[in-house]
Scaffold this motif. Structure first.
Motif, PDB file in Angstrom:
ATOM      1  N   ARG A 120      54.778-122.823   3.951  1.00 18.88           N
ATOM      2  CA  ARG A 120      55.378-121.800   2.897  1.00 18.88           C
ATOM      3  C   ARG A 120      54.574-121.636   1.765  1.00 18.88           C
ATOM      4  NH1 ARG A 120      60.224-124.451   2.331  1.00 18.88           N
ATOM      5  NH2 ARG A 120      60.495-124.142   4.380  1.00 18.88           N
ATOM      6  N   TRP A 121      53.855-122.712   1.264  1.00 22.72           N
ATOM      7  CA  TRP A 121      52.972-122.518   0.225  1.00 22.72           C
ATOM      8  C   TRP A 121      51.814-121.649   0.404  1.00 22.72           C
ATOM      9  CZ3 TRP A 121      53.447-128.490  -1.123  1.00 22.72           C
ATOM     10  CH2 TRP A 121      54.571-128.662  -1.971  1.00 22.72           C
ATOM     11  N   ARG A 122      51.349-121.938   1.753  1.00 25.95           N
ATOM     12  CA  ARG A 122      49.911-121.349   2.039  1.00 25.95           C
ATOM     13  C   ARG A 122      50.344-119.873   2.325  1.00 25.95           C
ATOM     14  NH1 ARG A 122      46.653-124.354   6.634  1.00 25.95           N
ATOM     15  NH2 ARG A 122      45.041-123.191   5.689  1.00 25.95           N
ATOM     16  N   LEU A 123      51.509-119.548   2.765  1.00 29.30           N
ATOM     17  CA  LEU A 123      51.676-118.081   3.028  1.00 29.30           C
ATOM     18  C   LEU A 123      51.960-117.282   1.684  1.00 29.30           C
ATOM     19  CD1 LEU A 123      53.983-118.300   6.139  1.00 29.30           C
ATOM     20  CD2 LEU A 123      51.825-117.472   6.028  1.00 29.30           C
ATOM     21  N   ALA A 124      52.381-118.232   0.626  1.00 29.93           N
ATOM     22  CA  ALA A 124      52.653-117.591  -0.599  1.00 29.93           C
ATOM     23  C   ALA A 124      51.242-117.211  -1.522  1.00 29.93           C
ATOM     24  CB  ALA A 124      53.386-118.373  -1.515  1.00 29.93           C
ATOM     25  N   GLY A 125      50.316-117.671  -0.879  1.00 34.52           N
ATOM     26  CA  GLY A 125      48.944-117.951  -1.559  1.00 34.52           C
ATOM     27  C   GLY A 125      47.949-116.670  -1.064  1.00 34.52           C
ATOM     28  N   LYS A 161      41.007-129.866   3.122  1.00 34.97           N
ATOM     29  CA  LYS A 161      41.845-129.008   3.677  1.00 34.97           C
ATOM     30  C   LYS A 161      42.021-129.766   5.025  1.00 34.97           C
ATOM     31  CE  LYS A 161      41.931-124.636   3.086  1.00 34.97           C
ATOM     32  NZ  LYS A 161      41.493-123.262   3.049  1.00 34.97           N
ATOM     33  N   ALA A 162      40.761-130.124   5.650  1.00 37.71           N
ATOM     34  CA  ALA A 162      40.861-130.628   7.321  1.00 37.71           C
ATOM     35  C   ALA A 162      41.940-131.802   7.340  1.00 37.71           C
ATOM     36  CB  ALA A 162      39.555-130.873   7.558  1.00 37.71           C
ATOM     37  N   GLN A 163      42.448-132.341   6.040  1.00 36.15           N
ATOM     38  CA  GLN A 163      43.247-133.622   6.288  1.00 36.15           C
ATOM     39  C   GLN A 163      44.728-133.179   5.905  1.00 36.15           C
ATOM     40  OE1 GLN A 163      41.611-136.712   3.873  1.00 36.15           O
ATOM     41  NE2 GLN A 163      39.613-136.398   4.677  1.00 36.15           N
ATOM     42  N   THR A 195      47.510-125.901  -2.438  1.00 38.96           N
ATOM     43  CA  THR A 195      47.114-125.414  -1.396  1.00 38.96           C
ATOM     44  C   THR A 195      46.379-123.975  -1.604  1.00 38.96           C
ATOM     45  OG1 THR A 195      49.166-124.244  -1.429  1.00 38.96           O
ATOM     46  CG2 THR A 195      48.958-126.168  -0.151  1.00 38.96           C
ATOM     47  N   ALA A 196      46.298-123.459  -2.952  1.00 40.26           N
ATOM     48  CA  ALA A 196      45.672-122.222  -3.191  1.00 40.26           C
ATOM     49  C   ALA A 196      44.254-122.441  -3.640  1.00 40.26           C
ATOM     50  CB  ALA A 196      46.580-121.364  -4.345  1.00 40.26           C
ATOM     51  N   ALA A 252      57.054-136.987  -7.058  1.00 40.07           N
ATOM     52  CA  ALA A 252      56.479-135.822  -6.400  1.00 40.07           C
ATOM     53  C   ALA A 252      55.112-136.125  -5.820  1.00 40.07           C
ATOM     54  CB  ALA A 252      56.364-134.912  -7.893  1.00 40.07           C
ATOM     55  N   VAL A 253      54.410-136.965  -6.454  1.00 38.03           N
ATOM     56  CA  VAL A 253      53.188-137.285  -5.834  1.00 38.03           C
ATOM     57  C   VAL A 253      53.563-138.025  -4.337  1.00 38.03           C
ATOM     58  CG1 VAL A 253      51.273-139.005  -5.981  1.00 38.03           C
ATOM     59  CG2 VAL A 253      51.938-137.655  -7.948  1.00 38.03           C
ATOM     60  N   ARG A 254      54.624-138.714  -4.446  1.00 37.61           N
ATOM     61  CA  ARG A 254      54.986-139.433  -2.841  1.00 37.61           C
ATOM     62  C   ARG A 254      55.032-138.257  -1.979  1.00 37.61           C
ATOM     63  NH1 ARG A 254      57.285-143.698  -6.003  1.00 37.61           N
ATOM     64  NH2 ARG A 254      59.305-142.615  -6.090  1.00 37.61           N
ATOM     65  N   VAL A 255      55.930-137.113  -2.359  1.00 37.39           N
ATOM     66  CA  VAL A 255      55.839-136.032  -1.272  1.00 37.39           C
ATOM     67  C   VAL A 255      54.593-135.486  -1.245  1.00 37.39           C
ATOM     68  CG1 VAL A 255      57.195-133.904  -1.011  1.00 37.39           C
ATOM     69  CG2 VAL A 255      58.262-135.699  -2.177  1.00 37.39           C
ATOM     70  N   LEU A 256      53.552-135.228  -2.124  1.00 33.92           N
ATOM     71  CA  LEU A 256      52.469-134.647  -1.628  1.00 33.92           C
ATOM     72  C   LEU A 256      51.712-135.552  -0.602  1.00 33.92           C
ATOM     73  CD1 LEU A 256      51.718-133.248  -5.293  1.00 33.92           C
ATOM     74  CD2 LEU A 256      52.214-131.768  -3.206  1.00 33.92           C
ATOM     75  N   GLU A 257      51.717-136.727  -1.121  1.00 35.73           N
ATOM     76  CA  GLU A 257      51.054-137.812   0.081  1.00 35.73           C
ATOM     77  C   GLU A 257      51.710-137.540   1.409  1.00 35.73           C
ATOM     78  OE1 GLU A 257      49.639-141.724  -2.465  1.00 35.73           O
ATOM     79  OE2 GLU A 257      51.720-141.444  -2.677  1.00 35.73           O
TER      80      GLU A 257
END
Length: 249
Positions: A85-90, A73-75, A21-22, A50-55
């Protein structure tokens, strides 16, 4: 989907998710699960989980004979609380906060107006309890306690609207409020005027005054947007964190 308490693949996600996300892995980047498993010192099965969660978050997609590809990012599922949460940490925290706060300003006033028409007696009582909890924690640098009641307040508003689409955004709004607190995008104590507005919204909902509930909630969200100009300025703007006054909404 929270990644806390999910063992090894959760630990992998807490490193890999924020990196994606960063922008450390730009869209189109191909991630090799074998290489990642070696990098994070985990088994390939852990890496696949982990990849399944990211998918599921639409951050990546797996293609046979290609590997795991980072999506544009649009997807992304930008409404996923973990992605927020991840984006707010970046590094793009100001932009993410602003887009989320604009979303709040568009939907919460309408939800409050609907809540004044549809809230049950139990929801009215809960809303009042949350507002009083905010008052009780509004001084003495009790921001974590304040946050608990603030998140609950806005979740009740969305639920009491009677609109299931609004209700499902409760986690999104909670992440916005939590992100401001945990990343110190605020002053040390809430603005008394902002706290009073929440109390007045609770009163308007209880009285069935939809117009007043919507108007007051719009004042809260507009104020939150104005605070970002001070606390999370965009490029070229002056950081006025040390200016006089205090406010958090």
């Amino acid at each position: 989907m929270s990644t806390s308490g999910r063992g090894l693949h959760g630990q992998v996600l807490e490193s890999l998710g924020p990196a994606i996300t960063a922008g450390e892995y730009p869209p189109g980047s191909v991630l090799r699960t074998d290489e990642l498993a070696q990098q994070f010192d985990v088994s390939r099965s852990v890496m696949r989980e982990a990849v399944r969660v990211l998918e599921s978050m639409h951050l990546v997609e797996s293609r046979r004979r290609v590997g795991v590809t980072v999506r544009p990012k649009a997807q992304w599922n930008v409404y996923d609380p973990q992605v927020i949460r991840w984006r707010l940490a970046g590094a793009d925290r100001p932009g993410q906060l602003r887009s989320l706060t604009v979303l709040r300003s568009a939907l919460e006033p309408v939800a409050a107006g609907l809540a004044a028409k549809n809230a049950t007696a139990e929801q009215c009582a809960e809303l009042t309890e949350c507002a009083l909890g905010m008052v009780a924690h509004s001084r003495g640098h009790q921001l974590e306690g304040y946050l608990i009641h603030d998140m609950a307040f806005h979740r009740v508003i969305l639920n009491a609207s009677g609109n299931e689409m609004f209700a499902r955004l409760g986690d999104v709004v909670a992440e916005v409020l939590a992100g401001r607190t945990h990343h110190e995008v605020m002053f040390e104590d809430p603005d008394p005027a902002a706290v009073t507005l929440h109390v007045q919204v609770a009163e308007a909902v209880r009285a069935g005054d939809a117009v007043r509930a919507e108007t007051l909630t719009r004042e809260i969200t507009v104020g939150a947007l104005q605070e970002l100009d001070i606390l999370a300025p965009g490029p070229g703007e002056t950081d006025a964190r040390t200016s006089s006054g205090s406010s958090i909404r």
